[in-house]
Design a protein around this motif. Structure first.
Motif, PDB file in Angstrom:
ATOM      1  N   GLU A  29     134.602 -24.874  34.186  1.00 41.38           N
ATOM      2  CA  GLU A  29     133.711 -25.658  35.041  1.00 41.38           C
ATOM      3  C   GLU A  29     134.165 -25.622  36.490  1.00 41.38           C
ATOM      4  O   GLU A  29     133.361 -25.464  37.410  1.00 41.38           O
ATOM      5  CB  GLU A  29     133.657 -27.102  34.548  1.00 41.38           C
ATOM      6  CG  GLU A  29     132.742 -27.986  35.374  1.00 41.38           C
ATOM      7  CD  GLU A  29     132.711 -29.411  34.860  1.00 41.38           C
ATOM      8  OE1 GLU A  29     131.963 -30.220  35.425  1.00 41.38           O
ATOM      9  OE2 GLU A  29     133.451 -29.709  33.896  1.00 41.38           O
ATOM     10  N   GLU A  35     129.152 -21.441  43.405  1.00 38.71           N
ATOM     11  CA  GLU A  35     127.870 -20.865  43.775  1.00 38.71           C
ATOM     12  C   GLU A  35     128.066 -19.747  44.783  1.00 38.71           C
ATOM     13  O   GLU A  35     128.828 -19.883  45.734  1.00 38.71           O
ATOM     14  CB  GLU A  35     126.940 -21.937  44.355  1.00 38.71           C
ATOM     15  CG  GLU A  35     127.368 -22.512  45.686  1.00 38.71           C
ATOM     16  CD  GLU A  35     128.370 -23.651  45.525  1.00 38.71           C
ATOM     17  OE1 GLU A  35     128.681 -24.290  46.528  1.00 38.71           O
ATOM     18  OE2 GLU A  35     128.834 -23.869  44.392  1.00 38.71           O
ATOM     19  N   GLU A  78     114.235 -34.553  44.462  1.00 39.91           N
ATOM     20  CA  GLU A  78     115.532 -34.659  45.131  1.00 39.91           C
ATOM     21  C   GLU A  78     115.375 -34.544  46.647  1.00 39.91           C
ATOM     22  O   GLU A  78     116.059 -35.244  47.410  1.00 39.91           O
ATOM     23  CB  GLU A  78     116.468 -33.562  44.607  1.00 39.91           C
ATOM     24  CG  GLU A  78     117.894 -33.648  45.111  1.00 39.91           C
ATOM     25  CD  GLU A  78     118.619 -34.884  44.622  1.00 39.91           C
ATOM     26  OE1 GLU A  78     119.604 -35.286  45.263  1.00 39.91           O
ATOM     27  OE2 GLU A  78     118.193 -35.459  43.597  1.00 39.91           O
ATOM     28  N   LYS A 138     129.831 -29.618  30.451  1.00 44.21           N
ATOM     29  CA  LYS A 138     130.014 -31.060  30.393  1.00 44.21           C
ATOM     30  C   LYS A 138     129.709 -31.602  29.009  1.00 44.21           C
ATOM     31  O   LYS A 138     130.395 -32.506  28.516  1.00 44.21           O
ATOM     32  CB  LYS A 138     129.110 -31.723  31.436  1.00 44.21           C
ATOM     33  CG  LYS A 138     129.554 -31.457  32.877  1.00 44.21           C
ATOM     34  CD  LYS A 138     128.646 -32.155  33.869  1.00 44.21           C
ATOM     35  CE  LYS A 138     129.122 -31.892  35.298  1.00 44.21           C
ATOM     36  NZ  LYS A 138     128.252 -32.539  36.309  1.00 44.21           N
ATOM     37  N   ASN A 179     126.627 -25.953  34.925  1.00 40.38           N
ATOM     38  CA  ASN A 179     127.767 -26.670  34.341  1.00 40.38           C
ATOM     39  C   ASN A 179     127.351 -27.715  33.322  1.00 40.38           C
ATOM     40  O   ASN A 179     128.206 -28.419  32.776  1.00 40.38           O
ATOM     41  CB  ASN A 179     128.575 -27.349  35.453  1.00 40.38           C
ATOM     42  CG  ASN A 179     129.332 -26.344  36.298  1.00 40.38           C
ATOM     43  OD1 ASN A 179     129.805 -25.327  35.789  1.00 40.38           O
ATOM     44  ND2 ASN A 179     129.459 -26.613  37.588  1.00 40.38           N
ATOM     45  N   LYS A 180     126.061 -27.832  33.083  1.00 42.55           N
ATOM     46  CA  LYS A 180     125.612 -28.851  32.154  1.00 42.55           C
ATOM     47  C   LYS A 180     126.150 -28.596  30.748  1.00 42.55           C
ATOM     48  O   LYS A 180     126.569 -29.520  30.044  1.00 42.55           O
ATOM     49  CB  LYS A 180     124.080 -28.882  32.143  1.00 42.55           C
ATOM     50  CG  LYS A 180     123.500 -29.983  31.262  1.00 42.55           C
ATOM     51  CD  LYS A 180     121.984 -30.008  31.362  1.00 42.55           C
ATOM     52  CE  LYS A 180     121.411 -31.116  30.492  1.00 42.55           C
ATOM     53  NZ  LYS A 180     119.924 -31.138  30.569  1.00 42.55           N
ATOM     54  N   SER A 198     122.703 -27.100  44.883  1.00 42.75           N
ATOM     55  CA  SER A 198     123.391 -28.108  44.074  1.00 42.75           C
ATOM     56  C   SER A 198     122.777 -28.227  42.684  1.00 42.75           C
ATOM     57  O   SER A 198     123.504 -28.352  41.690  1.00 42.75           O
ATOM     58  CB  SER A 198     123.355 -29.460  44.789  1.00 42.75           C
ATOM     59  OG  SER A 198     122.013 -29.891  44.961  1.00 42.75           O
ATOM     60  N   LYS A 199     121.432 -28.160  42.597  1.00 38.96           N
ATOM     61  CA  LYS A 199     120.789 -28.265  41.293  1.00 38.96           C
ATOM     62  C   LYS A 199     121.116 -27.057  40.410  1.00 38.96           C
ATOM     63  O   LYS A 199     121.298 -27.198  39.199  1.00 38.96           O
ATOM     64  CB  LYS A 199     119.277 -28.389  41.467  1.00 38.96           C
ATOM     65  CG  LYS A 199     118.809 -29.764  41.898  1.00 38.96           C
ATOM     66  CD  LYS A 199     119.053 -30.788  40.816  1.00 38.96           C
ATOM     67  CE  LYS A 199     118.575 -32.157  41.231  1.00 38.96           C
ATOM     68  NZ  LYS A 199     118.850 -33.172  40.192  1.00 38.96           N
ATOM     69  N   LYS A 218     123.906 -25.243  40.498  1.00 35.63           N
ATOM     70  CA  LYS A 218     125.274 -25.407  40.012  1.00 35.63           C
ATOM     71  C   LYS A 218     125.345 -26.475  38.925  1.00 35.63           C
ATOM     72  O   LYS A 218     126.056 -26.318  37.921  1.00 35.63           O
ATOM     73  CB  LYS A 218     126.185 -25.779  41.178  1.00 35.63           C
ATOM     74  CG  LYS A 218     127.650 -25.869  40.791  1.00 35.63           C
ATOM     75  CD  LYS A 218     128.508 -26.192  42.000  1.00 35.63           C
ATOM     76  CE  LYS A 218     129.982 -26.306  41.600  1.00 35.63           C
ATOM     77  NZ  LYS A 218     130.845 -26.644  42.755  1.00 35.63           N
ATOM     78  N   GLU A 219     124.559 -27.540  39.098  1.00 36.45           N
ATOM     79  CA  GLU A 219     124.557 -28.620  38.100  1.00 36.45           C
ATOM     80  C   GLU A 219     124.027 -28.126  36.768  1.00 36.45           C
ATOM     81  O   GLU A 219     124.559 -28.454  35.707  1.00 36.45           O
ATOM     82  CB  GLU A 219     123.708 -29.772  38.636  1.00 36.45           C
ATOM     83  CG  GLU A 219     123.599 -30.942  37.680  1.00 36.45           C
ATOM     84  CD  GLU A 219     122.703 -32.032  38.230  1.00 36.45           C
ATOM     85  OE1 GLU A 219     122.169 -32.818  37.424  1.00 36.45           O
ATOM     86  OE2 GLU A 219     122.531 -32.085  39.463  1.00 36.45           O
TER      87      GLU A 219
END
Length: 811
Positions: free
Chosen positions: A483, A488, A115, A282, A278-279, A271-272, A274-275
């Motif tokens: 979500e 963060e 990234e 989702k 929330n995975k 960002s990673k 937090k992603e």
């Protein structure tokens, strides 16, 4: 008596062996600080030059090495679920990273690296050549040109392309292909095409028209090379474990590049993280949307059936009895539906657990399970699966942490499977009782009008489907709020720094290391010279290694170079060498009783070249100058030298005298000193040792003893032949000559053996050719081209006289 003599002999032999061992250890052991000081004086230039060269090398290294800078930032790790304020909780979410080490591995993983590479302009690196192409400078974001890669094969990556700007519009691109350098002329704004690549070059605002003929180069970085570059220069450390604070450090030769990479790593990590958090939400929302679509289709179907029933029968009113039965049947059907759904959920859960499937899609249905304990097990398994997924992104499956998580999941699955089996058995019993009640009510309801039954059935299915649809919508809303509520709190305590002081190379460490290495090499030089120096160097070393008394020390001087030994004491009576020989003459008086006026002295050495002939001749000269009558005998009949010292021929001498060919009077020759005579060796006989053993030799000594006060015998080197030992047994004072910086240390063993084995109690040693700090000296040539040296003052005086003579000629 014989026994006593035998024991005495054994004791003497043991004592002799012990004494010999002690002497050998004394000869070869110990530290001679005088020799070390002498070696240091001789090599002082190298000892000082080597550290100076190392320091100069350190200076050149620092001058032509680009400094490395390190940018850093600090982050506090923590995540909280703000959605809990609304009363909605998600047991699959953790309140913070359970393992700081795992977070560090995440930052150092390719997930973050890829990234960072995609966000930053790292695909191409630009450099400007330094002077002599040393200390090149990276042009990060300030290159005078940019390269657009239109086409490139594997050959083009990770290799330098040289670019020389010739004028404002043109340049020359150079690269190496199959070991050959190939150049391609080009223009800015126009692509350069080859079989391997196609590049388009454009000027940037940093282009300087004055930079013509400036050389640059660029490198197309492959993904693997960039990952290796990031992994090599990135360092992540725990700054404060209690506060969950970590530090991110990145080093590079370009300050701005290091700063930007640290900032990018910070943002990518946040960002990673937090992603990843929330995975799971989702995935659940996707599952609920699929279920909602199916439920909506069924609900529309039931609504259409009710609408058709009303249209067909023109009424929706049913009798009270129908309503009564319908109510009861509806209750049982609802219970049956819940039981069926629970059984379906149990079967689905059993299938997911048995197949080791992902339970994240099943989580919305967990509250519908009949057993709260089973709900807890399901949530635990899902949480463990998510933790294992996060570990899989940062660590390998063979690590202890991953295997431990697998074991926890397996145990939880086994417990859940046992509980599912138990719940299925209980649920089957409930379903059986419900089915029995329904059959009973349906039999009683069979007599009611078919219209009421049909209406009730369709309405009941429609209501159940509508309730399920509403439940799915509520769950979806809850997950959406969770979500949105995941924020963060990875606080960047300090952003990326702009370093001003390089971390490498450290000037103090470089200079100190060079100095230490230089001193070490100098000490190694002195040590190696010390251990490789196996000759006698000074008086102290000679005194320490031999038991014989030192009769005197003869210095060296540089006055004239002679190929053979010469008599010089009568020409230089004030020279230091003459003083030294007079000192030897004085010391000899202490070796004889006062009543002994007639003396026989032998002079020998271990090998040729140690100066025994020179010492014998000049010692005889010094004694003769004191008024004593002296004769010198040359018994070195294999290599006679005495006659050459007096510029005489060797036509007769000891060899012809002992065989009766010549008389004593015919063989005695005079010298420049009135009271000094000598007898040459004569022609070399085939048996010198046998001649010395003849009675005629003893008779010769007696005759000479009557005529001369002192007889000095120049004997052969005893390290080569035994003639010298035969002569030494017949003399009053055997003298052993050792030459400084020439005679080996092991030669001293010969002296000690002579004293021990032949009982030469009066044997004395003369240290010859000793250089005293370079102030005076002598040299000579014993057939080896050496030379005697005079005092420096005399040499300087001689040089001044020559200089004055040259000046007078010029005038």
């Amino acid at each position: 008596m014989a026994l006593f003599n035998g024991r005495s002999a054994d004791f003497q032999e043991a004592s002799t062996s012990s004494s010999q061992n002690d002497e050998e250890e004394d000869v070869l052991g110990g530290i001679d600080f005088v020799k070390i000081l002498s070696i240091v004086r001789k090599n002082i230039v190298w000892i000082l030059l080597i550290p100076a060269l190392f320091l100069f090398g350190g200076y050149m290294y620092l001058r032509y090495t680009s400094p490395v800078y390190e940018s850093s930032s600090s982050i506090k790790l923590e995540v909280k679920q703000k959605a809990n304020v609304l009363g909605i909780t998600d047991p699959t979410q953790n309140e913070g990273p359970g393992n700081i080490s795992g977070e560090i591995e995440l930052i150092r993983s390719r997930l973050i690296y890829d990234e960072v590479i995609s966000r930053m302009d790292l695909a191409i690196s630009y450099y400007a050549y330094g002077r002599s192409r040393i200390k090149n400078e990276e042009r990060f974001l300030n290159s005078p040109f940019r390269v657009e890669v239109l086409r490139a094969d594997g050959f083009s990556y990770d290799r330098p392309f040289d670019l020389t700007i010739t004028d404002e519009d043109q340049f020359v691109l150079t690269c190496t292909d199959n070991g050959q350098e190939v150049s391609y002329p080009g223009r800015f704004g126009r692509p350069v095409r080859t079989g391997r690549f196609e590049f388009l070059f454009r000027k940037t605002p940093f282009y300087d028209p004055q930079s013509s003929n400036t050389s640059y180069y660029f490198v197309l970085n492959s993904v693997d090379a960039l990952n290796g570059y990031l992994s090599k220069n990135l360092r992540v450390d725990v700054i404060n474990p209690a506060a969950n604070i970590i530090g991110i450090f990145f080093k590079d030769k370009n300050i701005r590049k290091a700063h930007d990479i640290v900032n990018t790593i910070d943002s990518v990590y946040l960002s990673k993280t937090k992603e990843l958090k929330n995975k799971a939400n989702k995935q659940k929302i996707a599952f609920l949307e699929e279920q909602l679509k199916r439920t909506e289709d069924k609900l529309q179907e039931y609504e259409l059936q009710l609408e058709q029933f009303v249209v067909r029968n023109k009424s929706s009113d049913v009798s009270a009895e129908v309503s009564k039965y319908a109510g009861k049947i509806d209750e049982l059907l609802q219970a049956r539906s819940e039981q069926t759904m629970q059984m379906t959920l149990l079967n689905r859960l059993q299938e997911l657990i048995g197949n080791k499937g992902d339970l994240s899609t099943f989580i919305p249905s967990v509250p519908l399970l009949p057993d709260p304990q089973l709900q807890t097990y399901t949530n635990d398994i899902n949480r463990l699966q998510q933790e294992r997924a996060m570990l899989a992104s940062t660590t390998r499956e063979t690590t202890f942490a991953f295997q431990s998580k697998e074991k926890q999941i397996r145990l939880a699955r086994e417990s859940a499977s046992a509980l599912i089996s138990q719940n299925r058995k209980l649920l089957m019993e409930k379903i059986g009782r419900t089915d029995a009640g329904l059959r009973k009510l349906e039999n009683e309801f069979a007599g009611l009008p078919a219209k009421g039954t049909e209406y009730t059935r369709v309405k009941r299915l429609k209501d159940l489907t509508e309730k399920y649809y509403t439940l799915m919508l509520d769950k979806k809303a809850e997950l959406g709020i969770a979500e949105a509520g995941t924020v963060e709190e990875f606080v960047v305590l300090s952003p990326a720094s702009n370093p001003t002081v390089p971390i490498a190379p450290d000037r103090m460490i470089i200079y100190a290391g060079c100095a230490v290495m230089g001193l070490f090499i100098s000490m190694l030089l002195v040590t190696s010279r010390y251990f490789l120096h196996d000759t006698i160097a000074n008086q102290r070393e000679l005194e320490r290694t031999t038991s014989a008394p030192i009769l005197g020390i003869i210095p060296a001087y540089i006055r004239e170079k002679m190929n053979v030994s010469r008599l010089i004491v009568h020409r230089n009576p004030k020279a230091s060498i003459s003083e030294a020989l007079r000192s030897v003459r004085t010391n000899m008086e202490f070796m004889f009783p006062n009543s002994q006026r007639k003396r026989i002295i032998s002079v020998t050495s271990t090998i040729s070249g140690e100066g025994k002939t020179f010492v014998a001749i000049n010692l005889g000269g010094v004694i003769a100058l004191s008024g004593a009558r002296v004769v010198i005998l040359d018994l070195d009949m294999r290599r006679p030298k005495v006659h050459t010292a007096f510029d005489e021929e060797n036509y007769n001498g000891i060899s012809t005298l002992l065989i009766g060919k010549h008389t004593l009077a015919e063989c005695i020759r005079s010298s420049p000193i009135e009271t000094l005579d000598f007898i040459a060796a004569g022609p070399t006989p085939p048996n010198p040792s046998e001649l010395i053993l003849r009675p005629e030799f003893d008779t010769l000594l007696k005759e000479l003893h009557l005529k001369y006060d002192v007889i000095i015998i120049d004997t052969p080197p005893i390290g080569l032949v035994t003639d010298g030992v035969l002569v030494m047994r017949k003399v009053d004072l055997p003298i052993y000559v050792v030459r400084a910086d020439y005679s080996k240390r092991v030669f001293i063993k010969n002296i000690n053996k002579l004293i021990r084995n032949n009982n030469f109690s009066k044997l004395a040693v003369i240290l010859n050719a000793l250089k005293n700090n370079g102030q005076f000296g002598y040299g000579y040539g014993y057939g080896y081209g050496s030379s005697y040296y005079d005092d420096d003052d005399e040499v300087k005086s001689k040089g001044i006289k020559k200089l004055k003579g040259l000046l007078s000629k010029i005038k």
